[in-house]
Write a protein that holds these residues in place. Structure first.
Motif, PDB file in Angstrom:
ATOM      1  N   ILE A 167       0.918  -1.094  -0.062  1.00 60.66           N
ATOM      2  CA  ILE A 167      -0.143  -0.052   0.028  1.00 60.66           C
ATOM      3  C   ILE A 167       0.901   1.249  -0.012  1.00 60.66           C
ATOM      4  CG2 ILE A 167      -1.330   1.412   1.336  1.00 60.66           C
ATOM      5  CD1 ILE A 167      -2.964  -1.134   2.224  1.00 60.66           C
ATOM      6  N   CYS A 168       1.831   1.334   0.886  1.00 62.44           N
ATOM      7  CA  CYS A 168       2.892   2.030   0.855  1.00 62.44           C
ATOM      8  C   CYS A 168       3.575   2.641  -0.395  1.00 62.44           C
ATOM      9  CB  CYS A 168       3.782   2.205   2.037  1.00 62.44           C
ATOM     10  SG  CYS A 168       3.004   2.594   3.468  1.00 62.44           S
ATOM     11  N   GLU A 169       3.749   1.367  -1.167  1.00 64.19           N
ATOM     12  CA  GLU A 169       4.504   1.773  -2.349  1.00 64.19           C
ATOM     13  C   GLU A 169       3.604   2.200  -3.460  1.00 64.19           C
ATOM     14  OE1 GLU A 169       7.740  -0.676  -5.191  1.00 64.19           O
ATOM     15  OE2 GLU A 169       7.149  -1.620  -3.189  1.00 64.19           O
ATOM     16  N   ASN A 175      -0.102   2.801  -3.547  1.00 65.81           N
ATOM     17  CA  ASN A 175      -1.243   3.420  -3.326  1.00 65.81           C
ATOM     18  C   ASN A 175      -1.412   4.469  -2.839  1.00 65.81           C
ATOM     19  OD1 ASN A 175      -2.064   0.930  -4.022  1.00 65.81           O
ATOM     20  ND2 ASN A 175      -3.514   0.471  -2.504  1.00 65.81           N
ATOM     21  N   VAL A 176      -0.220   5.621  -3.071  1.00 68.29           N
ATOM     22  CA  VAL A 176      -0.219   7.022  -2.984  1.00 68.29           C
ATOM     23  C   VAL A 176      -0.443   7.241  -4.232  1.00 68.29           C
ATOM     24  CG1 VAL A 176       1.016   8.913  -2.300  1.00 68.29           C
ATOM     25  CG2 VAL A 176       1.441   6.531  -1.348  1.00 68.29           C
ATOM     26  N   PRO A 177      -1.827   8.238  -4.498  1.00 71.01           N
ATOM     27  CA  PRO A 177      -1.991   8.838  -5.884  1.00 71.01           C
ATOM     28  C   PRO A 177      -1.126   9.926  -6.303  1.00 71.01           C
ATOM     29  CG  PRO A 177      -3.665   9.501  -3.961  1.00 71.01           C
ATOM     30  CD  PRO A 177      -2.621   8.455  -3.574  1.00 71.01           C
ATOM     31  N   ASP A 178      -1.158   9.696  -7.813  1.00 69.41           N
ATOM     32  CA  ASP A 178      -0.349  10.826  -8.128  1.00 69.41           C
ATOM     33  C   ASP A 178      -0.995  12.094  -8.178  1.00 69.41           C
ATOM     34  OD1 ASP A 178       1.614  11.812 -10.254  1.00 69.41           O
ATOM     35  OD2 ASP A 178       1.946   9.529 -10.526  1.00 69.41           O
ATOM     36  N   ARG A 179      -0.150  13.259  -8.034  1.00 70.75           N
ATOM     37  CA  ARG A 179      -0.605  14.441  -8.145  1.00 70.75           C
ATOM     38  C   ARG A 179      -1.438  14.724  -9.648  1.00 70.75           C
ATOM     39  NH1 ARG A 179       0.893  18.083  -4.443  1.00 70.75           N
ATOM     40  NH2 ARG A 179       0.463  19.873  -5.601  1.00 70.75           N
ATOM     41  N   LEU A 208      -8.883   8.647  -2.590  1.00 70.48           N
ATOM     42  CA  LEU A 208      -8.322   7.502  -1.847  1.00 70.48           C
ATOM     43  C   LEU A 208      -9.485   6.633  -1.591  1.00 70.48           C
ATOM     44  CD1 LEU A 208      -6.701   9.413   0.972  1.00 70.48           C
ATOM     45  CD2 LEU A 208      -5.562   8.000  -1.073  1.00 70.48           C
ATOM     46  N   MET A 212       9.349   2.934   3.640  1.00 73.67           N
ATOM     47  CA  MET A 212       9.387   4.007   2.716  1.00 73.67           C
ATOM     48  C   MET A 212      10.601   3.993   1.800  1.00 73.67           C
ATOM     49  SD  MET A 212       6.418   4.880   2.785  1.00 73.67           S
ATOM     50  CE  MET A 212       6.126   6.265   1.911  1.00 73.67           C
ATOM     51  N   PRO A 248       9.459   2.458  -2.179  1.00 76.97           N
ATOM     52  CA  PRO A 248       9.114   3.490  -3.203  1.00 76.97           C
ATOM     53  C   PRO A 248      10.352   4.039  -3.909  1.00 76.97           C
ATOM     54  CG  PRO A 248       7.653   4.028  -1.466  1.00 76.97           C
ATOM     55  CD  PRO A 248       8.696   2.960  -0.985  1.00 76.97           C
ATOM     56  N   TYR A 307       1.894   5.451   5.837  1.00 79.41           N
ATOM     57  CA  TYR A 307       1.372   5.880   4.528  1.00 79.41           C
ATOM     58  C   TYR A 307       0.670   7.275   4.693  1.00 79.41           C
ATOM     59  CZ  TYR A 307      -2.544   5.425   1.123  1.00 79.41           C
ATOM     60  OH  TYR A 307      -3.331   5.896   0.013  1.00 79.41           O
ATOM     61  N   SER A 360       3.113   9.901   3.796  1.00 81.79           N
ATOM     62  CA  SER A 360       3.411  10.004   2.619  1.00 81.79           C
ATOM     63  C   SER A 360       2.261  10.780   1.793  1.00 81.79           C
ATOM     64  CB  SER A 360       3.718   8.630   1.702  1.00 81.79           C
ATOM     65  OG  SER A 360       2.619   8.026   1.570  1.00 81.79           O
ATOM     66  N   LEU A 361       1.262  10.416   2.222  1.00 82.58           N
ATOM     67  CA  LEU A 361       0.000  11.279   1.717  1.00 82.58           C
ATOM     68  C   LEU A 361       0.312  12.808   1.992  1.00 82.58           C
ATOM     69  CD1 LEU A 361      -3.623   9.801   2.388  1.00 82.58           C
ATOM     70  CD2 LEU A 361      -2.472   9.934   0.105  1.00 82.58           C
ATOM     71  N   THR A 421       2.917  14.132  -0.099  1.00 79.43           N
ATOM     72  CA  THR A 421       2.591  14.313  -1.659  1.00 79.43           C
ATOM     73  C   THR A 421       1.417  15.346  -1.550  1.00 79.43           C
ATOM     74  OG1 THR A 421       2.603  11.827  -1.563  1.00 79.43           O
ATOM     75  CG2 THR A 421       2.309  12.790  -3.748  1.00 79.43           C
ATOM     76  N   PHE A 422       0.669  15.546  -0.881  1.00 79.62           N
ATOM     77  CA  PHE A 422      -0.282  16.541  -1.086  1.00 79.62           C
ATOM     78  C   PHE A 422      -0.306  17.544   0.227  1.00 79.62           C
ATOM     79  CE2 PHE A 422      -1.857  13.016  -3.210  1.00 79.62           C
ATOM     80  CZ  PHE A 422      -2.110  13.147  -4.346  1.00 79.62           C
TER      81      PHE A 422
END
Lengths: 506, 506
Positions: free
Chosen positions: A289-291, A293-297, A312, B63, B66, B137, B140-141, B144-145
């Protein structure tokens, strides 16, 4: 030499008297560190073994990753893809798990004889670990290209080098007897022991050497040889156990009791190995999930109109799978932990059952992931849920098996106070039986009420942790109820109430 | 209650007398298990903590995945892609590592007060673990945002629930005082301790609650608040340490010495946590190799004309990277192991240095993978090799830092026999200095002889393990040499020879 070994015990006693007021555990740990430092270059082997256990447990579960990352197409039926998985990747996973467990057991036996280490042994052990961590890869080569003799050569090469390093370890340790177990140290026929242990250790590399030669002539024969090497200790142990139980005869004690295949495995190392496997398995899904499932901007901007929440919520099933698998693995660890509190020694057969249980636990995250990946009420979802139930059932039933085997030879394997205390027995049995029963129940319920399968499964996920929390209470209420039904004259209502209060307090 | 606690000590003594002939370590372990089983529902917390340490150490390093799986294009210059990595993913990795380490330290402190557990505490702890494993997780959210307040809300939510569970654990444990450390158990102001500990624990959730409210009003402020929460203990500890060293004054002992930020961390849990990180990091590359580098049957047939050997030789750099990183991580573990044999207590600052060292170790597999991924003698290869050297250097220099800090307050932190024994000091220093020196040397050599950088790096990979094997000998020869140069009258050749013989024997 004598002085080096006796020293810690005396100092330990002193320390104990000194630390009457401080915690008992603290004094224990001081104890251990004192003992490990009496000689500049001689150390307690404990931390080395803990590190080895951590490494080996990671490697044992590694082959589940290719299985977990196999993508199943939407249109494909799960049944077919499961069959493809079953034949190759799951097979490789289970075999790897068993092979690594055999290597681990050999390592445990070796370091039950060598109880202290120095720098040189630590470095040799690290070299040995490096080769053990490479075994899964050679094995998966063997499985993918069974007709090519490169895989078998690599595998045999690794095993031979591991054997040679272990032989070196034995020779080195016997040249410095203060590294050995006291029992051997004080015995006079040190040379006999050394030759015996070397014989046992070098048997495997020699067999592998033969297998690698046969691989050029007649490939099938070398596979048979390898299978014999790997599974012989388990099979012979299982047969011996069956025979002794069937005939009721006592096993004849071996003349050299120090390095026998039937020698019990160190309970602590079995716990450490199991802890490692449970920890890796519990976190397998969060690693993914950590790798992933972090959505792209960019994706959030274009596909979801900048709404992170909706992006999400698409990953919702993954989180649910993670929590489900973490809870299940965590609770199975909890049962394992409770079980081994009562155990003093682990026989080989208990170790084998434990390995089976762990191997099934390793498949859990995968099964949970599948249950949440398919559309609601599809045939795939139902089958995924049933596979999960089957895996949980087998993981639990093998743990129950450990307990049953331990009860068979309770004189050796269980604590004195467990042997006679009826209530602890029943409570332990309830803990062990909870998961198999629930899994079996869920399985049959989903067979009957197939359109509600997902709801039933979610309900199970939520109720099982709660059941564990109030298990002690539940068991006592059930016992009181049973007593009330079968011998009403003994069950005076007051006693039941008292017992419930008791249950709430403890 | 008294009876429950006193019982194990008495029984332990009996057992000790009984097992005079058997191994000391064995009696220790029997000991511990006896102690853990005197009450059906009360258990030693040891295995629970070991399992928690394993879980947290896996999560701390997660982490890096990734980062490791970022593909770098052939035409792109490494420098640019490294800069992209540095700004986001490596930042996330390092921050996650620190945050998880802070959570781990809080967990250690809590279970230094609660030394026994029962089923209920075990289950609560598992719930706590589940939330801790989810922290990377959410973080990292957040990274990223940064402009979206969902990440910060999730993070704060997790921290608040963790805090509440820990508060529940404290309340539960204080209602059953036999679970607590003896020192607190016997003290009269149990309530004062409870309120003090609750205050310390609930400080973080309250701050997070404020931060989550501010996130709706003024997002930047909530980040500042969070940073304060997370790094305050470390920063204040570091400042306090600096001040006390600068002014030379003794730190004033606090009135409530049981739950202070300056309380030393349990050495055993620090070791267990480090072992977990080293084990995961050492096997990171083989995890990838097992998953990705088993060639396809089809590919081998079509691309390599059925020659498996040539297909595998294409993966050569990956194997080399694996062995290189395993050896380096293994040897750094070995140094860590040797170092902590001499340590009795770990201060917070030593814990911080250890966390930094581990964070750099986590980057090693990635760096090694890069060194073998680029074509020979390219600019990229040179830079990858230099990055590897820098990472090794910092991992090693932080370990050296732990030793220096331990020497500063050797009365508390080191074993009695280390404090005065000159030779052990020098030997330890040589072990600790080996990697930083070699890394620094390799770095500058590759700067000068840039066309031979790969050969120099490979030479280093091979020589360092050998250097560790003969380190004791090397140090003694060097010492004898120095003595010969500086005070030739004291260094009679016979002594040197004797010492060398000594070195060969031990």
């Amino acid at each position: 030499m004598e002085e080096i070994i006796e020293h810690p015990v005396v100092e330990g006693m002193e320390e104990r008297k000194r630390s009457e007021t401080s915690s008992f555990l603290e004094s224990l740990s001081e104890h251990r560190s004192t003992q490990s430092n009496t000689h500049g270059s001689t150390q307690s082997s404990q931390r080395l073994l803990a590190y080895s256990d951590a490494l080996i447990s990671i490697i044992a579960t590694v082959m589940i990753l290719p299985v977990a990352h196999t993508k199943i197409g939407e249109d494909e039926e799960l049944k077919e893809s499961v069959q493809v998985l079953l034949t190759t990747k799951i097979g490789v996973y289970l075999m790897t798990f068993l092979i690594v467990t055999v290597a681990w057991a050999a390592h445990v036996r070796l370091f039950q004889v060598i109880v202290r280490i120095d720098d040189c042994l630590a470095l040799l052990n690290l070299a040995c670990m490096m080769l053990i961590t490479f075994l899964p890869y050679t094995f998966s080569l063997m499985a993918t290209f069974p007709e090519n003799h490169l895989g078998i050569l690599l595998f045999c090469g690794c095993v031979m080098v591991i054997g040679l390093i272990q032989a070196l370890v034995v020779v080195y340790a016997f040249s410095r007897p203060f590294l050995l177990k006291e029992q051997i140290q004080t015995s006079e026929d040190l040379k006999v022991y050394k030759h015996h242990i070397l014989q046992v250790i070098l048997k495997v590399p020699v067999m592998c050497f033969l297998a690698s030669i046969f691989s050029f002539i007649f490939l099938q024969l070398s596979y048979v040889l390898l299978a014999m090497v790997i599974f012989l200790p388990y099979i012979s142990q299982f047969l011996k156990w069956c025979r002794s139980k069937a005939t009721g005869e006592e096993e004849t004690p071996d003349p050299e009791p120090l390095y026998q295949a039937s020698e019990p495995l160190s309970k602590e190392r079995l716990e450490a190995f199991s802890d490692g496997v449970y920890a890796i398995v519990a976190t397998l899904l969060i690693l993914d999930i950590c790798e992933d499932n972090v959505p792209d901007r960019e994706t959030v901007k274009t596909v979801y109109n900048g709404s992170l929440v909706s992006a999400l919520s698409d990953y919702g099933p993954e989180y649910l799978a993670y929590f489900g698998s973490f809870v299940t693995v965590g609770l199975l660890w909890f049962v394992h932990h409770s079980l081994f509190l009562h155990v003093t020694k682990t026989t080989r057969f208990m170790g084998l059952l434990n390995a089976f249980s762990l191997a099934f636990v390793g498949g859990l995250p995968l099964a949970y992931q599948l249950t949440h990946e398919f559309p609601r009420n599809s045939n795939n979802e139902l089958e995924a849920i049933q596979v999960s139930c089957v895996i949980i059932f087998f993981a639990g039933i093998n743990q129950l098996g450990i307990w049953v085997v331990a009860l068979y030879s309770e004189q050796e394997t269980l604590h004195r106070y467990v042997r006679y205390a009826g209530r602890d027995h029943i409570f332990m049995l309830a803990k062990l039986a909870l998961y198999p029963c629930v899994a079996l129940g869920t399985f049959f319920l989903t067979c009957i009420l197939s359109q509600f399968s997902a709801s039933i499964f979610h309900l199970m996920e939520i109720t099982v942790p709660l059941a564990f929390l109030v298990l002690r209470l539940l068991v006592r209420v059930a016992l009181a109820g049973l007593r009330l039904v079968f011998c009403p004259e003994r069950a005076i209502p007051r006693t039941i109430l008292e017992e419930e209060q008791d249950a709430l307090v403890t």
